[in-house]
Design a protein around this motif. Structure first.
Motif, PDB file in Angstrom:
ATOM      1  N   MET A   1       0.849  -1.197   0.000  1.00  0.00           N
ATOM      2  CA  MET A   1       0.000   0.000   0.000  1.00  0.00           C
ATOM      3  C   MET A   1       0.882   1.245   0.000  1.00  0.00           C
ATOM      4  O   MET A   1       1.886   1.299   0.719  1.00  0.00           O
ATOM      5  N   THR A   2       0.519   2.225  -0.826  1.00  0.00           N
ATOM      6  CA  THR A   2       1.254   3.481  -0.857  1.00  0.00           C
ATOM      7  C   THR A   2       0.446   4.573  -0.170  1.00  0.00           C
ATOM      8  O   THR A   2      -0.733   4.406   0.140  1.00  0.00           O
ATOM      9  N   MET A   3       1.067   5.734   0.055  1.00  0.00           N
ATOM     10  CA  MET A   3       0.483   6.732   0.953  1.00  0.00           C
ATOM     11  C   MET A   3      -0.784   7.394   0.425  1.00  0.00           C
ATOM     12  O   MET A   3      -1.538   7.968   1.209  1.00  0.00           O
ATOM     13  N   LEU A   4      -1.045   7.329  -0.869  1.00  0.00           N
ATOM     14  CA  LEU A   4      -2.221   7.994  -1.417  1.00  0.00           C
ATOM     15  C   LEU A   4      -3.223   7.018  -2.020  1.00  0.00           C
ATOM     16  O   LEU A   4      -4.099   7.427  -2.789  1.00  0.00           O
ATOM     17  N   ASP A   5      -3.141   5.756  -1.676  1.00  0.00           N
ATOM     18  CA  ASP A   5      -4.090   4.771  -2.200  1.00  0.00           C
ATOM     19  C   ASP A   5      -5.531   5.201  -1.913  1.00  0.00           C
ATOM     20  O   ASP A   5      -5.876   5.592  -0.790  1.00  0.00           O
ATOM     21  N   GLY A   6      -6.374   5.143  -2.936  1.00  0.00           N
ATOM     22  CA  GLY A   6      -7.775   5.482  -2.780  1.00  0.00           C
ATOM     23  C   GLY A   6      -8.084   6.964  -2.874  1.00  0.00           C
ATOM     24  O   GLY A   6      -9.254   7.353  -2.833  1.00  0.00           O
ATOM     25  N   LEU A  26       2.258  11.875  -7.615  1.00  0.00           N
ATOM     26  CA  LEU A  26       1.045  11.532  -6.868  1.00  0.00           C
ATOM     27  C   LEU A  26       0.474  10.201  -7.352  1.00  0.00           C
ATOM     28  O   LEU A  26       0.032   9.369  -6.546  1.00  0.00           O
ATOM     29  N   ALA A  27       0.490   9.998  -8.671  1.00  0.00           N
ATOM     30  CA  ALA A  27       0.002   8.734  -9.225  1.00  0.00           C
ATOM     31  C   ALA A  27       0.880   7.571  -8.785  1.00  0.00           C
ATOM     32  O   ALA A  27       0.378   6.481  -8.477  1.00  0.00           O
ATOM     33  N   ARG A  28       2.174   7.793  -8.749  1.00  0.00           N
ATOM     34  CA  ARG A  28       3.105   6.737  -8.331  1.00  0.00           C
ATOM     35  C   ARG A  28       2.823   6.306  -6.900  1.00  0.00           C
ATOM     36  O   ARG A  28       3.060   5.150  -6.528  1.00  0.00           O
ATOM     37  N   HIS A  29       2.287   7.233  -6.112  1.00  0.00           N
ATOM     38  CA  HIS A  29       1.978   6.909  -4.708  1.00  0.00           C
ATOM     39  C   HIS A  29       0.517   6.528  -4.518  1.00  0.00           C
ATOM     40  O   HIS A  29       0.017   6.530  -3.388  1.00  0.00           O
ATOM     41  N   GLY A  30      -0.171   6.202  -5.602  1.00  0.00           N
ATOM     42  CA  GLY A  30      -1.471   5.566  -5.496  1.00  0.00           C
ATOM     43  C   GLY A  30      -2.685   6.405  -5.824  1.00  0.00           C
ATOM     44  O   GLY A  30      -3.804   5.873  -5.863  1.00  0.00           O
ATOM     45  N   ALA A  31      -2.513   7.714  -6.052  1.00  0.00           N
ATOM     46  CA  ALA A  31      -3.673   8.559  -6.325  1.00  0.00           C
ATOM     47  C   ALA A  31      -4.134   8.406  -7.773  1.00  0.00           C
ATOM     48  O   ALA A  31      -3.323   8.214  -8.682  1.00  0.00           O
ATOM     49  N   ALA A  32      -5.443   8.499  -7.976  1.00  0.00           N
ATOM     50  CA  ALA A  32      -5.989   8.714  -9.315  1.00  0.00           C
ATOM     51  C   ALA A  32      -5.872  10.211  -9.580  1.00  0.00           C
ATOM     52  O   ALA A  32      -6.258  11.021  -8.736  1.00  0.00           O
ATOM     53  N   VAL A  33      -5.312  10.592 -10.724  1.00  0.00           N
ATOM     54  CA  VAL A  33      -4.940  11.986 -10.943  1.00  0.00           C
ATOM     55  C   VAL A  33      -5.650  12.564 -12.156  1.00  0.00           C
ATOM     56  O   VAL A  33      -5.634  11.970 -13.245  1.00  0.00           O
ATOM     57  N   VAL A  34      -6.243  13.730 -11.954  1.00  0.00           N
ATOM     58  CA  VAL A  34      -6.801  14.513 -13.053  1.00  0.00           C
ATOM     59  C   VAL A  34      -5.794  15.593 -13.405  1.00  0.00           C
ATOM     60  O   VAL A  34      -5.375  16.370 -12.532  1.00  0.00           O
ATOM     61  N   ILE A  35      -5.387  15.630 -14.661  1.00  0.00           N
ATOM     62  CA  ILE A  35      -4.400  16.602 -15.126  1.00  0.00           C
ATOM     63  C   ILE A  35      -5.140  17.666 -15.922  1.00  0.00           C
ATOM     64  O   ILE A  35      -5.632  17.417 -17.015  1.00  0.00           O
ATOM     65  N   ALA A  36      -5.238  18.856 -15.342  1.00  0.00           N
ATOM     66  CA  ALA A  36      -5.926  19.974 -15.985  1.00  0.00           C
ATOM     67  C   ALA A  36      -4.889  20.952 -16.519  1.00  0.00           C
ATOM     68  O   ALA A  36      -4.032  21.424 -15.769  1.00  0.00           O
ATOM     69  N   ASP A  37      -4.977  21.246 -17.798  1.00  0.00           N
ATOM     70  CA  ASP A  37      -3.995  22.138 -18.414  1.00  0.00           C
ATOM     71  C   ASP A  37      -4.631  22.797 -19.631  1.00  0.00           C
ATOM     72  O   ASP A  37      -5.442  22.176 -20.322  1.00  0.00           O
ATOM     73  N   ILE A  38      -4.234  24.024 -19.916  1.00  0.00           N
ATOM     74  CA  ILE A  38      -4.762  24.694 -21.097  1.00  0.00           C
ATOM     75  C   ILE A  38      -4.201  24.088 -22.370  1.00  0.00           C
ATOM     76  O   ILE A  38      -4.797  24.202 -23.435  1.00  0.00           O
ATOM     77  N   ASP A  39      -3.044  23.411 -22.249  1.00  0.00           N
ATOM     78  CA  ASP A  39      -2.450  22.691 -23.375  1.00  0.00           C
ATOM     79  C   ASP A  39      -2.909  21.233 -23.303  1.00  0.00           C
ATOM     80  O   ASP A  39      -2.372  20.434 -22.532  1.00  0.00           O
ATOM     81  N   LEU A 230       3.832  16.433  -2.439  1.00  0.00           N
ATOM     82  CA  LEU A 230       3.418  15.099  -1.992  1.00  0.00           C
ATOM     83  C   LEU A 230       3.348  15.033  -0.477  1.00  0.00           C
ATOM     84  O   LEU A 230       2.368  14.542   0.098  1.00  0.00           O
ATOM     85  N   PHE A 231       4.372  15.528   0.185  1.00  0.00           N
ATOM     86  CA  PHE A 231       4.383  15.522   1.649  1.00  0.00           C
ATOM     87  C   PHE A 231       3.194  16.292   2.211  1.00  0.00           C
ATOM     88  O   PHE A 231       2.447  15.804   3.065  1.00  0.00           O
ATOM     89  N   LEU A 232       2.981  17.502   1.716  1.00  0.00           N
ATOM     90  CA  LEU A 232       1.928  18.351   2.264  1.00  0.00           C
ATOM     91  C   LEU A 232       0.531  17.834   1.949  1.00  0.00           C
ATOM     92  O   LEU A 232      -0.418  18.076   2.700  1.00  0.00           O
ATOM     93  N   LEU A 233       0.385  17.106   0.853  1.00  0.00           N
ATOM     94  CA  LEU A 233      -0.919  16.540   0.504  1.00  0.00           C
ATOM     95  C   LEU A 233      -1.193  15.230   1.236  1.00  0.00           C
ATOM     96  O   LEU A 233      -2.349  14.800   1.327  1.00  0.00           O
ATOM     97  N   SER A 234      -0.156  14.604   1.741  1.00  0.00           N
ATOM     98  CA  SER A 234      -0.310  13.295   2.368  1.00  0.00           C
ATOM     99  C   SER A 234      -0.618  13.429   3.858  1.00  0.00           C
ATOM    100  O   SER A 234      -0.467  14.492   4.465  1.00  0.00           O
ATOM    101  N   ASP A 235      -1.018  12.312   4.460  1.00  0.00           N
ATOM    102  CA  ASP A 235      -1.306  12.303   5.894  1.00  0.00           C
ATOM    103  C   ASP A 235      -0.037  12.450   6.733  1.00  0.00           C
ATOM    104  O   ASP A 235      -0.138  12.671   7.950  1.00  0.00           O
TER     105      ASP A 235
END
Length: 274
Positions: A1-6, A26-39, A230-235
């Protein structure tokens, strides 16, 4: 299990540079990631990298100045992943064409001022406005807003950029104060000069001046900022909120004369850029 699973994360400005590095980490640590960009092309390439490594990603073209597009970004995220836990606002507008200057205030094109505040401040505010209700419905969440050392100490040549980035931390503090009791943390990361293809356009001379004034003998890379986010977003940072973390190689910790003192004793340049 990684720190952002789920967890489900949105990274604005996630198609390149610091944002891309953050989305991938963030994805490498288990998060599903939405990438928002004007490009949209950059967003799709970043999403493909994540999916190629076995992660979950959604690429969206979003102009963060447009409230309807930001609202649609959140709706698309909910439709795909069912919730939002994390928000990283890396979206940013720098000096025009990366010349390193907004122009002096007495002759500045007001469009430059407006664009800097619309993208650098309005964008993160709109993202928070629409993400926070979804975070509250899940019992809380975490937000990181990316500022700049130019918002801590004046660079002089980018007043619009600097003012918008200074205001970003005030936004973080307001969010942290208003929503802390409801389980949402919000912090600011202030990068120093980071070595990216975009900043390389500012030229080797600017790179060398920056390196001479850093305490560390190298320039930062996008992953250095991503690791802080990553640190600041994690528990792991569950008791950290409303704070500003400068990730700048020591750029902002010393008096301006220090670099000149080093030159007097060690010659120049202090360190050659790679």
């Amino acid at each position: 299990m990684t720190m952002l699973d789920g967890k489900v994360a949105i990274v604005t400005g996630g198609g390149s540079g610091i944002g891309q590095a953050t989305a991938i980490l963030l994805a490498r640590h288990g998060a599903a990631v939405v990438i928002a960009d004007i490009d949209e092309g950059n967003a799709c390439r970043a999403a493909a990298t994540i999916e190629g490594a076995g992660g979950q990603a959604l690429a969206l073209r979003v102009d963060m100045r447009d409230e309807e597009q930001v609202a649609a970004m959140v709706a698309d995220t909910m439709a795909r992943f069912g919730g939002i836990d994390l928000l990283d606002n890396t979206v940013s507008y720098n000096a025009p064409e990366q010349t390193g200057s907004d122009g002096e205030i007495h002759e500045m094109d007001i469009a430059i001022w407006n664009r800097a505040l619309e993208i650098n401040l309005r964008g993160p505010m709109l993202a928070a406005k629409y993400c926070i209700p979804e975070m509250l419905s899940r019992g809380g969440g975490a937000i990181v807003n990316i500022s700049s050392t130019a918002g801590i100490l004046s660079l002089g040549t980018v007043p619009a950029y600097a003012a918008s980035k200074a205001a970003v931390h005030s936004l973080s503090q307001s969010i942290a104060t208003a929503y802390g009791k409801r389980g949402i943390r919000c912090n600011t990361v202030a990068p120093g000069f980071i070595d990216t293809p975009t900043t390389r356009k500012m030229g080797d001379q600017f790179f060398q001046m920056t390196l001479d004034n850093n305490v560390l003998p190298y320039l930062g890379q996008p992953d250095d900022i991503a690791q802080a986010a990553l640190f600041l977003l994690s528990d792991a940072a569950r008791y950290v909120t409303g704070q500003l973390l400068a990730v700048d190689g020591g750029q902002t910790i010393h008096l301006p004369v220090v670099a000149d003192m080093w030159r007097m004793t060690a010659g120049q340049p202090l360190v050659e850029i790679a």
